[in-house]
Design a protein around this motif. Structure first.
Motif, PDB file in Angstrom:
ATOM      1  N   GLN A  23      30.727  31.173  44.597  1.00  0.00           N
ATOM      2  CA  GLN A  23      31.341  29.993  44.960  1.00  0.00           C
ATOM      3  C   GLN A  23      32.308  30.908  45.648  1.00  0.00           C
ATOM      4  O   GLN A  23      32.571  31.717  46.265  1.00  0.00           O
ATOM      5  CB  GLN A  23      31.995  30.067  43.319  1.00  0.00           C
ATOM      6  N   GLY A  24      32.621  29.799  46.296  1.00  0.00           N
ATOM      7  CA  GLY A  24      33.551  30.597  47.745  1.00  0.00           C
ATOM      8  C   GLY A  24      33.020  30.678  49.376  1.00  0.00           C
ATOM      9  O   GLY A  24      33.962  31.318  49.737  1.00  0.00           O
ATOM     10  N   GLY A  25      31.916  29.893  49.336  1.00  0.00           N
ATOM     11  CA  GLY A  25      31.352  29.862  50.467  1.00  0.00           C
ATOM     12  C   GLY A  25      32.320  28.880  51.634  1.00  0.00           C
ATOM     13  O   GLY A  25      33.057  27.768  50.941  1.00  0.00           O
ATOM     14  N   SER A  26      31.842  28.569  52.510  1.00  0.00           N
ATOM     15  CA  SER A  26      32.090  27.075  53.254  1.00  0.00           C
ATOM     16  C   SER A  26      30.980  26.139  52.781  1.00  0.00           C
ATOM     17  O   SER A  26      29.852  26.527  52.603  1.00  0.00           O
ATOM     18  CB  SER A  26      31.833  27.242  54.563  1.00  0.00           C
ATOM     19  N   ALA A  27      31.512  25.291  52.376  1.00  0.00           N
ATOM     20  CA  ALA A  27      30.927  23.832  51.811  1.00  0.00           C
ATOM     21  C   ALA A  27      31.540  23.387  52.293  1.00  0.00           C
ATOM     22  O   ALA A  27      32.857  22.605  52.417  1.00  0.00           O
ATOM     23  CB  ALA A  27      31.209  24.169  50.285  1.00  0.00           C
TER      24      ALA A  27
END
Length: 658
Positions: free
Chosen positions: A613-617
């Motif tokens: 979780q927490g990537g660029s999306a």
């Protein structure tokens, strides 16, 4: 089973003998032991398991098929979850509120006894396909013959278990042919016998040990039998004036005015418990070949509810009675619900509720909701959340029971809420199932994309003008005067020029030898080059030699630059998008037997970990690649983009050499 119910005149009476009560455990709370496992029903009541119909792709007699024949059970609990008795899943569930769109339902099914690993999942496959060896165990069995299955439908899990008389049928695993196997035997039973399934909720709840705690109890009963005029079976499968029963534990009471329908009778027992009895009609569903199997069967469930009020209780666990029916009046229940569990916590401890189960797709923001948490003393509560159950809290303490959690990757696990009244802290978990979303490949285009450099050697002080133009006008132009020195050191270069291969594009060099008083000798010449510089850095040189004996401007034209680029290098470009934060892989099939694969990391440097979780999306990447062709064509160019969780998207275009 797809149409309306029809009542016949023969009565089947469900009479439950009082002696059946003694077989149901009713007693004071007992300390909760850590068995290392949890029942399917408790996990469902806690919001820790989900069951969803999924597609399975498999080989069937030499043919690859993809069909919604799987039920995936996800377990967000930290311990294994056991399906201890055949569990009936219903879609729509009788207690579903609001009622779902009937087109968004699927077949009812029965899950076999199995164990779902802690923090994992288990895939049940359609039993008839399992028996034939096309799919692996464990099996689920269809209890709704006349409705289609549909992928991505999640069941609302109630407390319905398979009636006892039907269990030996499913236990007799055999496949002797399409009309003689376990599944067909089960359907034949449902054509010939009234078959009542009973559920009772809540499946699990937690209360404070102080006297006066309330539990709202709901009982549902459904006759899943079916009759049709298309077979020779004439058995009456309706139930008229049947009996549903439930028990009030000793020392407990029913809140005045809380019955949805008052019982037809209440039986008191020497131990202080009471049996509640309702007489109900439970018609079967009529199946007709003209009905639409996309719609659910027209079952007519009955629902009864009331509110239990507790005495003062010590901390521990107790099991409420199973709701039940007895069709043949022999004193033994023919069908029961699962047994609801009640955990009693010490007086004053908050009762947390994490809500859920929660579902969504990667990139979604999910509202986690703990508003059903309570405090027996009426104290103000504070909340903090761990979105993925990894032990690290993602929020600080807050008086707000809700929080927006964004899941950038697919995820199967639990969200954890801690609830505090300032003195005590209690924890609850809720299942979170975030599905992968496939990537997208947008705006695939084939263009000529390059910058242009011109160089000139030979006689000094002569002018060279370069122009690239299309039907729409001039795209770029350069001017160069040949001076002393290396041609490369005095070259002129355009910026990046882009044009469609469908355009009529020309390149022109104009050389003027006599426009300057110092022209050199009349026998000299000026070699000139157009250097095409592609985005990936490689170059192609086009040469022409200008002779100074021409007394006026000498123009040379490359009349079909699009054809040149087809052979020298076409730039394909597209926009890739993943709704979440997945890494992307682009595979270009150029249609001439060659292909190239490109990898794009979300963090630009390394692979995306599983369930991270927490990537660029969303992850958006503009990509391009250059490819050169031989003269033959046309070419079907296909771009396939894959995310790191198995999602795939494809787009294509046709490129003609003409």
């Amino acid at each position: 089973m797809r149409a309306f119910s029809f009542k016949l005149t023969v009565f089947i009476v469900l009479v439950a003998a009082v002696t059946a009560v003694s077989s149901v455990h009713i007693g004071p709370p007992v300390p909760r032991g850590d068995s290392g496992t949890m029942t399917f029903w408790e996990a469902a009541g806690r919001g820790l398991v989900t069951a969803t119909v999924v597609n399975e792709t498999y080989d069937r007699d030499g043919h690859t098929v993809t069909s919604p024949v799987g039920i995936r059970v996800e377990n967000a609990a930290t311990v294994p979850v056991e399906v201890t008795e055949p569990a009936v899943l219903m879609s729509p569930h009788p207690l579903a509120s609001p009622r779902p769109n009937p087109m968004r339902t699927t077949q009812d099914g029965v899950l076999a006894v199995q164990t779902i690993p802690a923090g994992g999942s288990l895939l049940y496959s359609y039993g008839e396909e399992v028996l034939q060896g096309f799919l692996p165990k464990p099996s689920w069995w269809c209890s709704e013959e006349f409705q289609f299955t549909q992928a991505d439908i999640r069941y609302r899990i109630g407390g319905e278990t398979l009636p006892f008389a039907a269990r030996p049928i499913l236990a007799n695993a055999h496949y002797d042919g399409p009309d003689s196997n376990t599944q067909s035997d089960f359907w034949a039973y449902l054509h010939a016998n009234a078959t009542v399934v009973v559920g009772k909720e809540p499946l699990w709840t937690q209360i404070d040990g102080k006297a006066g705690a309330r539990i709202h109890v709901t009982i549902d009963a459904t006759n899943i039998a079916v009759y049709t005029f298309d077979d020779a079976i004439t058995a009456d499968v309706n139930v008229t004036h049947g009996v549903l029963e439930d028990d009030v534990p000793a020392g407990w009471s029913v809140e005045e005015g809380s019955y949805s329908v008052a019982p037809d009778g209440i039986v008191a027992h020497p131990d202080g418990s009471h049996t509640l009895r309702w007489f109900v009609d439970l018609p079967a569903a009529l199946a007709s070949g003209s009905d639409d199997p996309r719609y659910p069967s027209a079952y007519e469930p009955v629902i009864r509810s009331y509110t239990l009020v507790s005495p003062a209780l010590g901390a521990g666990r107790m099991e409420l009675s199973r709701a039940r029916s007895d069709m043949d009046a022999n004193g033994v229940p023919d069908a029961t619900s699962a047994a609801p569990l009640v955990d009693v916590v010490a007086v004053g401890v908050p009762v947390p509720d994490a809500g859920g189960p929660y579902t969504g797709h990667e990139g979604d923001t999910i509202l986690l909701n703990a508003t059903r948490s309570s405090d027996p003393d009426g104290d103000s509560l504070s909340f903090r959340w761990d979105f993925t159950g990894d032990g690290e809290f993602d929020t600080t303490w807050s008086p707000t029971p809700t929080v927006a959690a964004r899941y950038t990757d697919d995820f199967s696990g639990a969200a954890v809420v801690e609830v505090s009244d300032g003195t005590h802290v209690a924890t609850a978990r809720a299942a979170v199932s975030i599905a992968n979303s496939p990537p997208e490949a947008r705006q695939l285009d084939a263009v000529a994309e390059a910058s242009f450099r011109i160089e000139m050697a030979g006689e000094k002080w002569h002018d060279l003008t370069f122009t690239i133009a299309s039907d729409a006008g001039v795209l770029a132009s350069l001017n160069l005067i040949r001076r002393p020195g290396s041609p490369a050191s005095q070259a002129a270069t355009t910026g990046l020029v882009t044009f469609s291969l469908h355009d009529h594009v020309t390149a022109t060099l104009a050389y003027t030898p006599d426009n300057d008083p110092v022209n050199g000798g009349p026998g000299g010449d000026n070699p000139a080059w157009i250097i095409v510089v592609f985005p990936d850095g490689h170059e192609v040189r086009i040469h022409h030699n200008f002779n100074v004996r021409h007394g006026s401007t000498w123009t040379w034209t490359e009349a079909d630059l699009a054809a040149f680029f087809l052979h020298a290098g076409v730039t394909f470009r597209a926009s890739l998008r993943d709704p979440g934060s997945d890494d992307l892989t682009a595979t270009w099939d150029f249609g001439d037997g060659t292909s190239v694969t490109q990898m794009f990391f979300n963090n630009r440097v390394s692979p995306d970990p599983w369930q991270s979780q927490g990537g660029s999306a969303p992850f958006v990447k503009d990509v391009s690649i250059v490819h050169a062709y031989d003269p033959a064509g046309p070419f079907l160019v296909t771009l396939t983009v894959r995310d790191d969780d198995g999602g795939v998207a494809t787009t294509a275009l046709v490129l003609s050499s003409a």
